[in-house]
Write a protein that holds these residues in place. Sequence first.
Motif, PDB file in Angstrom:
ATOM      1  N   ASP A   3       0.662  -1.006  -0.335  1.00 37.03           N
ATOM      2  CA  ASP A   3      -0.207   0.208  -0.376  1.00 37.03           C
ATOM      3  C   ASP A   3       0.781   1.384  -0.113  1.00 37.03           C
ATOM      4  O   ASP A   3       0.529   2.455  -0.457  1.00 37.03           O
ATOM      5  CB  ASP A   3      -1.401   0.126   1.063  1.00 37.03           C
ATOM      6  N   ALA A  42      -0.138   4.185  -5.826  1.00 41.22           N
ATOM      7  CA  ALA A  42       0.636   3.801  -4.217  1.00 41.22           C
ATOM      8  C   ALA A  42       1.621   4.593  -3.760  1.00 41.22           C
ATOM      9  O   ALA A  42       1.923   5.640  -4.704  1.00 41.22           O
ATOM     10  CB  ALA A  42       1.048   2.497  -4.024  1.00 41.22           C
ATOM     11  N   ARG A  78       2.523  -3.831   5.147  1.00 45.96           N
ATOM     12  CA  ARG A  78       1.951  -3.659   4.094  1.00 45.96           C
ATOM     13  C   ARG A  78       3.041  -1.985   3.027  1.00 45.96           C
ATOM     14  O   ARG A  78       2.150  -1.414   2.685  1.00 45.96           O
ATOM     15  CB  ARG A  78       0.705  -3.126   4.499  1.00 45.96           C
ATOM     16  N   ARG A 109      -9.636   1.362   0.184  1.00 48.59           N
ATOM     17  CA  ARG A 109      -9.568   0.271  -0.160  1.00 48.59           C
ATOM     18  C   ARG A 109     -10.701  -0.405   0.335  1.00 48.59           C
ATOM     19  O   ARG A 109     -11.873   0.100   0.660  1.00 48.59           O
ATOM     20  CB  ARG A 109      -9.087  -0.387   1.016  1.00 48.59           C
ATOM     21  N   SER A 145      -4.681   4.758   2.873  1.00 48.39           N
ATOM     22  CA  SER A 145      -4.996   3.827   2.210  1.00 48.39           C
ATOM     23  C   SER A 145      -5.959   2.617   2.227  1.00 48.39           C
ATOM     24  O   SER A 145      -6.686   2.133   2.210  1.00 48.39           O
ATOM     25  CB  SER A 145      -3.365   3.364   1.811  1.00 48.39           C
TER      26      SER A 145
END
Length: 295
Positions: free
Chosen positions: A3, A117, A37, A284, A280
């Motif tokens: 992420d 990202a 992550r 999602r 993040s």
Amino acid sequence: MADLVILAAPGMGAVDEGFAEPLFQALKNSLGDDWSRIHADTILCQGHLQPNLERVFEAMQKRDMDYLRARKFMLYGLAEGSAQLSDIHHRGGNYDKTQQAIYQTFERAAKATSDNAPVILLSHSIGCCILSNYLWDAQRATINHGIWRDGGPKGVHKGSAKDLFLRGKTLAHWYTLGASNPLWTAGMARDQIQAVTSDTRGYNFRWKNFYHPDDLFGWPLKPLSPSYNQAVYRDFETRPLAEWSAASWGPQLVSHDGYWQSELVQKNLIEDVAELLKKSTARRPSPLHRATAIA
């Protein structure tokens, strides 16, 4: 798939691949399972120069000299700086090789995450100037040197999501540690000292600069020029000069290597990483939404 991307670039001197480990380890300890992550990597942008630097230093030791550690530090640092600009317009030269190393690190990150990202850059010492050159060239519509000449490396469509990622346009934070930028720009007129943009040309990141008041190679950046004052969010002193134990040391080289262990740097980074990971998670889609989309 990660992420968040964190990329670290070293500073002057012989490069140990574990140079950023103290900072990465602090993040691991703080984040726990969330560390999985993150795609963390190092940018060994001056690796191609190391054999030449080592050869010269070994040859110099055949004569009597004092202060070998300081001499080696100065030799590596100044040679790395001069090598960057000596062949800036030469295809395949040191400038191109350095930028290619940065580009390849971004490419590895692109494979580990999505093209949108967020990225955090950490750069130390001369690494700050090197990444500044990379971002400066990437921010230009046209450029006649470096890897972004002719629209950038082949195989990536200009303006695509991947192209924007490789140009650093998903950059969220840039930490410059012991930045030596003033050493390379002080001879220029004030209006010619231009910083990379942090809030235009498709970029929107927060630039935090950290310097130790006793570090001869680390400087505040906001006073450098109006351009730097606008681009840099804040200059942080990693240790107050008024603190007796710091002031008693006087000018030194040791402090230039202490940024990766700095509690202030670690505190800021942990907070910024936690905030980005939280955002993040909010972006999602839920498992139900994903299942619906697939159906």
